[in-house]
Design an enzyme around this catalytic site. Structure first.
Site, PDB file in Angstrom:
ATOM      1  N   ASP A 291       0.863  -1.177   0.000  1.00 30.39           N
ATOM      2  CA  ASP A 291       0.000   0.000   0.000  1.00 30.39           C
ATOM      3  C   ASP A 291       0.910   1.241   0.000  1.00 30.39           C
ATOM      4  O   ASP A 291       2.139   1.146   0.108  1.00 30.39           O
ATOM      5  CB  ASP A 291      -0.963  -0.020   1.203  1.00 30.39           C
ATOM      6  CG  ASP A 291      -2.170   0.895   0.957  1.00 30.39           C
ATOM      7  OD1 ASP A 291      -2.117   1.753   0.047  1.00 30.39           O
ATOM      8  OD2 ASP A 291      -3.178   0.771   1.678  1.00 30.39           O
TER       9      ASP A 291
HETATM   10  C1  BGC Z   1      -4.985   3.396   0.305  1.00 29.49           C
HETATM   11  C2  BGC Z   1      -5.196   2.386  -0.798  1.00 29.49           C
HETATM   12  C3  BGC Z   1      -4.962   3.002  -2.136  1.00 29.49           C
HETATM   13  C4  BGC Z   1      -3.597   3.635  -2.163  1.00 29.49           C
HETATM   14  C5  BGC Z   1      -3.259   4.259  -3.498  1.00 29.49           C
HETATM   15  C6  BGC Z   1      -3.717   4.201   0.147  1.00 29.49           C
HETATM   16  O1  BGC Z   1      -3.697   5.274   1.028  1.00 29.49           O
HETATM   17  O2  BGC Z   1      -4.956   2.715   1.534  1.00 29.49           O
HETATM   18  O3  BGC Z   1      -6.483   1.863  -0.711  1.00 29.49           O
HETATM   19  O4  BGC Z   1      -5.087   2.028  -3.149  1.00 29.49           O
HETATM   20  O5  BGC Z   1      -3.550   4.646  -1.183  1.00 29.49           O
HETATM   21  O6  BGC Z   1      -4.036   5.350  -3.766  1.00 29.49           O
END
Ligand code: BGC
Length: 763
Positions: A291
């Site tokens: 993530d």
């Molecule tokens: C979130 C994810 C997301 C990623 C990219 C993160 O802060 O937890 O769900 O896919 O950002 O945008």
């Protein structure tokens, strides 16, 4: 013809890669192609494939900032494998061109983004989509999101989000399917197939899906985002891991590790999760991306510095580093120091290259870069019409005890509340990939729906929140800021209008930024100024419909007790303004049912229907020395599976083809459902099973099947469910996936509390 030209053209460009046999889908060909490529890659290029950075700032052309030039230079040097949040097909095509025409080995890039309930045409938030219980429309919405995004150059979506969430304080409950593994798994499959296509990547509207957030992110302690997750393995396997596995079984091509730790090891550095369970047990053959900056979080967890975080994550099986720059800065050093092996780098690199290969990017790196498609494929009338129909299927009628709904289009209708005339609020937490100011307001939609047949008056009534200066209220406050009158001024105006009205529609609830990432709440009431307004409106005694916007289950016990009519609409997306009147005025009969229980108060949380048996269950409130509370019973306000219709459905008795099920055989359970009202409608018939005698403590019931059927007024239909041995299996104390002979209770009904039941025996 055009495609042939592209392939030929590409073969010329790709003089360093043979263009003869590598395009077959046969795995041996892919292995040969990728092994050959990896043999020719430098260490920097291999590490480059593992590096995903933000592309928001990435443009090609003149007058570049130093960061922009740096990104372009890195692409040329083969030091970037993928970009997130680059938007616009022309820009993406230019970036892809740099990768495949100016870098040494011409490896195409992945372009990812989160558009998890629509790209430009926005659908309801995922928790709302789940409430439709309609896998066809969930798949269709996923497909449309993929069509639109791929027309704009994107080829990778960070969805489905399948985290089971039983704590509505957690704001990200809005992004998933709620509390139940079974429906979560069904939705995961529908979404993966909708994004990737069947067969996967057959054409340029099929993009790479990424199931997230692996694992157990939704079990964050106390509902606080990014918090502790400590859980027994039995609970993991029986409840929480099921939907991730369902996505893997459906062939999802990539997976995102989560921000949280799991029993002491950060998910992104958790070899047991990423290797033993995901790859060895489930056979996942895609790649794992962290993530956002999650490898850096390993440092905050107290497991070491960036160097150690990078080595732990790579060794655990995280293939791609999103925005931490930890692999970029540390892997070469770690290899020199022999803290990691070249094999570990190459394994990660291979899995990423394989995804690119399977998507067809080596065959045609411009597959998703057609610079004309965006003119015809994005935010089309067709997509918007589908979005409108889908949105109306997600609304949940929570109460209609005086049959005020459906409304008639006559007299004067007062629309009151801050959400009645607010554009961006219609979309929900991941609405931002689209233009958030494009959706019509509810006021506009209602006016259009009634035309000259009724008079519509609007007043805002109050501010949306207690404290408008609170920095948590980001994007939408701007819209609300246009009117900074005090709550009492706004209330007076509303009450004046209401005096002249025959019926009141109160558009209230959460605003979009109150749910989603980093939006946990400890109080799940409708914000106080809105609740005060609602109390004043209800005192008028006029027919009152609460149209409730929310990203999560709320505590609306007061509303349930004091109002007769509540329609929950979540955040319905681009076509909210039209879909809501479709249901309010009876063009569509509501059919949504909840996939997360609504608590009576926050002290009851977690409240979920598939709780395990306890030693001293409370049969009725109140009993001393029983499991419960002194001040509230254990029941949710609205149970899992609950939702009303404008008609009534009566259930007959369950008929079993046999009361004894033999090993490896199936039996059939049937039930007749009659639409005894005056309006045609859809009913979602739900099947639950309870294992009455087992070797471990089992849940009181578990959803094992459902069917959404259309029944005309006055007619009856039979729902049939095949009961299979698979439905009776579970992970026992030793984590063996087994079934056990004995008695089972079978329940079929309207929701998890209202059902008919019978028993059968497994021999
Ligand atoms: C979130 C994810 C997301 C990623 C990219 C993160 O802060 O937890 O769900 O896919 O950002 O945008």
């Amino acid at each position: 013809m055009k495609n042939i030209f592209l392939i030929l053209n590409f073969c010329l460009i790709f003089n360093s890669i043979s263009c003869t046999s590598e395009y077959s889908s046969d795995n041996a060909d892919m292995d040969r192609f990728i092994s050959d490529l990896i043999n020719r890659m430098t260490l920097e290029e291999k590490i480059g494939q593992l590096h995903l950075i933000s592309g928001t700032d990435a443009i090609s052309g003149e007058d570049l900032t130093s960061n922009q030039s740096k990104i372009l230079q890195e692409i040329k040097n083969g030091k970037i494998g993928a970009l997130i949040n680059a938007k616009g097909v022309k820009k993406i095509r230019n970036l892809q061109k740099i990768a495949v025409e100016e870098s040494r080995l011409k490896i195409p890039l992945l372009f990812g983004m989160d558009f998890l309930h629509g790209y430009e045409t926005i659908f309801p938030i995922p928790l709302g989509m789940a409430a439709s219980w309609n896998m066809d429309i969930i798949k269709e919405a996923a497909h449309i999101a993929a069509v639109e995004a791929s027309a704009d150059g994107l080829n990778w979506i960070y969805s489905p989000m399948v985290d089971i969430a039983r704590d509505p304080r957690w704001g990200r409950i809005a992004e998933g399917a709620g509390e139940d593994p079974f429906i979560g798994g069904e939705i995961a499959k529908a979404q993966v197939n909708g994004y990737q296509g069947e067969p996967a990547f057959a054409n340029n509207t099929n993009i790479l899906a990424c199931v997230k957030h692996y694992a157990l992110y939704g079990a964050s302690e106390a509902g606080r985002d990014y918090s502790v997750v400590d859980m027994s393995r039995q609970r993991m396997f029986n409840d929480y891991l099921y939907p991730y596995k369902a996505a893997v079984d459906a062939g999802v091509g990539s997976l995102m590790s989560s921000f949280n730790e799991v029993n002491g090891i950060p998910a992104t550095a958790n070899k047991w999760l990423l290797q033993n369970v995901l790859r060895d047990q489930w056979g996942f053959d895609g790649f794992v991306v962290s993530d956002y900056a999650a490898i850096n979080d390993i440092i905050r967890f107290g497991l070491g510095d960036s160097y150690r975080a990078a080595t732990l994550a790579l060794k655990a099986g995280t293939d791609m580093d999103m925005e931490s720059y930890a692999y970029y800065h540390n892997l070469k050093k770690a290899l020199d120091a022999r803290d990691i092996s070249i094999q570990e780098i190459e394994n990660a690199c291979r899995r990423i290259l394989e995804a690119k290969y399977k998507m067809g990017l080596f065959k045609n790196p411009y597959k998703y870069c057609d610079t004309t498609r965006y003119l015809n494929d994005i935010y089309t009338e067709k997509h918007r019409n589908i979005a409108r129909k889908i949105a109306s299927e997600t609304f949940v009628l929570l109460k209609n005890s005086k049959n005020i709904l459906p409304l008639k289009k006559t007299g004067t209708i007062a629309l009151i509340g801050p959400h009645g005339n607010n554009r961006p609020n219609m979309l929900g937490s991941w609405g931002w990939p689209s233009d958030i100011n494009k959706a019509a307001t509810l006021l506009e939609g209602i006016k259009k729906a009634v035309g000259n047949e009724a008079k519509i008056m609007y007043a805002r009534g109050c501010q949306p929140y207690e404290n408008m200066e609170h920095e948590a209220w980001l994007s939408l406050s701007k819209d609300f800021e246009k009117d900074r009158r005090s709550d009492s001024e706004l209330l007076n105006e509303a009450l004046m209008i209401v005096q002249k009205a025959d019926v009141i529609i109160a558009a209230l609830g959460e605003s979009a930024e109150m749910s989603g990432e980093s939006s946990s709440r400890s109080d799940l009431n409708i914000p106080e100024p809105q609740k005060n307004l609602l109390k004043e409106l209800s005192k008028t005694g006029k027919p009152l419909v609460l149209v409730l916007f929310t990203g999560r289950p709320l505590t609306i016990s007061w509303e349930n007790e004091n109002l007769s009519t509540i329609l929950n609409v979540w955040f319905p997306g681009t076509e909210a303004a039209y879909a809501i009147p479709d249901v309010l005025f009876g063009k569509i009969n509501p059919s949504g049912k909840l996939t997360a229980s609504w608590p009576q108060n926050t002290g009851q949380i977690p409240v979920y229907y598939n709780i395990k048996n306890v030693s001293k269950p409370m049969d009725k409130w109140f009993q001393k020395f029983r499991s419960g509370y002194l001040d509230v019973n254990n029941e949710p306000l609205y149970p899992f599976g609950y939702g009303l219709s404008y008609t009534n459905f009566d259930y007959g008795e369950i008929k079993l083809s046999d009361t004894v099920m033999k090993n490896n055989e199936t039996i059939t359970a049937s039930i007749e459902i009659t639409n005894s009202g005056k309006i045609d409608g859809y009913e979602t018939v739900q099947l639950y099973i309870s294992d009455l005698v087992a070797s471990t403590v089992r849940p009181i019931k578990e959803l094992k099947g459902f069917e959404k059927i259309f029944i005309k007024a006055g007619e009856s239909k039979i729902a049939n469910f095949k009961i299979t041995i698979e439905m009776l299996k579970f992970y026992n104390y030793n984590l063996e996936y087994i079934y056990e002979p004995g008695k089972f209770k079978l329940m079929i009904g309207k929701n998890s509390k209202d059902f008919k039941s019978t028993e059968f025996t497994l021999n």
